[in-house]
Design an enzyme around this catalytic site. Structure first.
Site, mmCIF file in Angstrom:
data_model
loop_
_atom_site.group_PDB
_atom_site.id
_atom_site.type_symbol
_atom_site.label_atom_id
_atom_site.label_comp_id
_atom_site.label_asym_id
_atom_site.label_seq_id
_atom_site.Cartn_x
_atom_site.Cartn_y
_atom_site.Cartn_z
ATOM 1 N N CYS A 138 0.835 -1.221 0.000
ATOM 2 C CA CYS A 138 0.000 0.000 0.000
ATOM 3 C C CYS A 138 0.861 1.258 0.000
ATOM 4 C CB CYS A 138 -0.923 -0.018 1.219
ATOM 5 S SG CYS A 138 -1.942 1.453 1.333
ATOM 6 N N CYS A 141 -0.371 4.086 2.233
ATOM 7 C CA CYS A 141 -0.136 3.835 3.660
ATOM 8 C C CYS A 141 1.326 4.081 4.013
ATOM 9 C CB CYS A 141 -0.475 2.388 4.032
ATOM 10 S SG CYS A 141 -2.024 1.788 3.354
ATOM 11 N N ASP A 142 2.236 3.592 3.166
ATOM 12 C CA ASP A 142 3.644 3.524 3.560
ATOM 13 C C ASP A 142 4.602 4.371 2.732
ATOM 14 O OD1 ASP A 142 2.884 1.657 5.514
ATOM 15 O OD2 ASP A 142 3.044 -0.003 4.099
#
Length: 313
Positions: A138, A141-142
């Site tokens: 992701c 997300c990261d």
């Protein structure tokens, strides 16, 4: 002995399931939640969560899920560490739905499905070894953790193209590994990739291994599947973008799914095609797939369930 009929059963324990539980419990529906095999869902595999409002210094995925669970339990949600393996839904308004945890039959007037989706991986041992140390599924997300660094994106579809374009704004260089000699992505997404100077696309290339010290990614080992030549790419992060699989096998054949297996919900609601059955989170959302949107849809599902029960009375 008459079996207890519950007002609300929640299947799944990510942000959507726990948020649904908080709302359903506060509405006095006395929900019972079945966690499934991965209590806390996909977020428990994410180390740092920095984009969820209300945590100014960030929080780990597992800690955040524990917070949500405690909040749900504070309002008397009953948590079962069991997996729902079968379901028999009613098609009638006011009908009783049956779900099964092994041999245990659970009867409920409303069911909220929040079983999430599972990111697909290549199946390399190294992916597990470096999970949380540079391997991610992701970018939103990261990606932030790789600001100014070099990363690899594996995949050929819209997801991969989107992730690569997103990462190109943060990272120094993005190398895309595409297994075939063409993209599977839409024309728009292909143009975007082609017009981004710091994305390099390697067609006919596959990831076959990962190297690094202390379980932190330092190199991607890739093979050219035409020439069989193996090479290494120095990177800090590897994003696997080959899609997600919604966890809907248990409900297939009973509930309307799209061609990829995601549950179809009525626009602007959490309602499925079955009265009294609602869906929330990534199991019905292949677009946003964020903790915050999952939580929001969990709230919608609980409110829709409360309204449905209210109209039955």
């Amino acid at each position: 002995m008459e079996q207890n009929i519950l007002d609300c059963v929640i299947i799944g324990s990510g942000p959507s399931g726990f948020t649904a539980a908080i709302y359903a419990a506060r509405a006095d529906l006395k929900p019972e939640l079945y966690t499934g095999l991965e209590p806390g869902g996909q977020l428990t595999t994410t180390t740092e969560v920095e984009n969820f409002p209300g945590y100014p210094t960030g929080i780990t995925g597992p800690e955040m899920m524990m917070d949500l669970q405690k909040q749900a339990e504070r309002f008397d949600t009953k948590i079962h560490y069991e997996m729902i393996t079968r379901a028999e839904f009613s098609n009638e308004v006011g009908g009783i739905h049956k779900v099964y945890a092994g041999n245990k039959e659970i009867l409920a007037r409303t069911v909220i499905i929040s079983t999430g989706a599972t990111a697909k991986y290549l199946g390399l041992d190294d992916e597990k070894k470096y999970a949380g140390g540079g391997v991610s599924a992701c970018a939103t997300c990261d990606g932030f953790f790789y600001k100014g660094k070099d990363v690899v994106v594996v995949g050929a579809g819209d997801t991969a193209a989107e992730e690569a374009t997103y990462l190109s704004k943060l990272c120094n260089k993005v190398t895309m590994l595409v297994r075939k000699d063409v993209f599977r992505a839409s024309k728009t997404m292909i143009h975007r990739v082609e017009n981004t100077p710091n994305i390099e696309v390697k067609f006919n290339h596959e990831l076959i291994g990962i190297e690094g010290e202390n379980n932190l990614v330092e190199r991607a080992i890739v093979i050219n599947n035409q020439t069989q030549q193996v090479s290494t790419v120095s990177v800090d992060g590897i994003f696997i973008a080959i899609g997600h699989k919604p966890n809907t096998d248990v409900f297939a054949g009973q509930i309307n799914l799209d061609e990829n297996g995601y549950i179809l919900t009525e626009k602007g609601t959490a309602k499925t095609n079955l009265p009294g059955v609602f869906a929330a989170g990534d199991v019905q959302d292949h677009i946003y797939r964020q903790a915050i949107t999952a939580a929001g849809s969990g709230c919608m599902a609980a409110m829709d369930a409360e309204k449905y029960l209210g109209e039955l009375e």
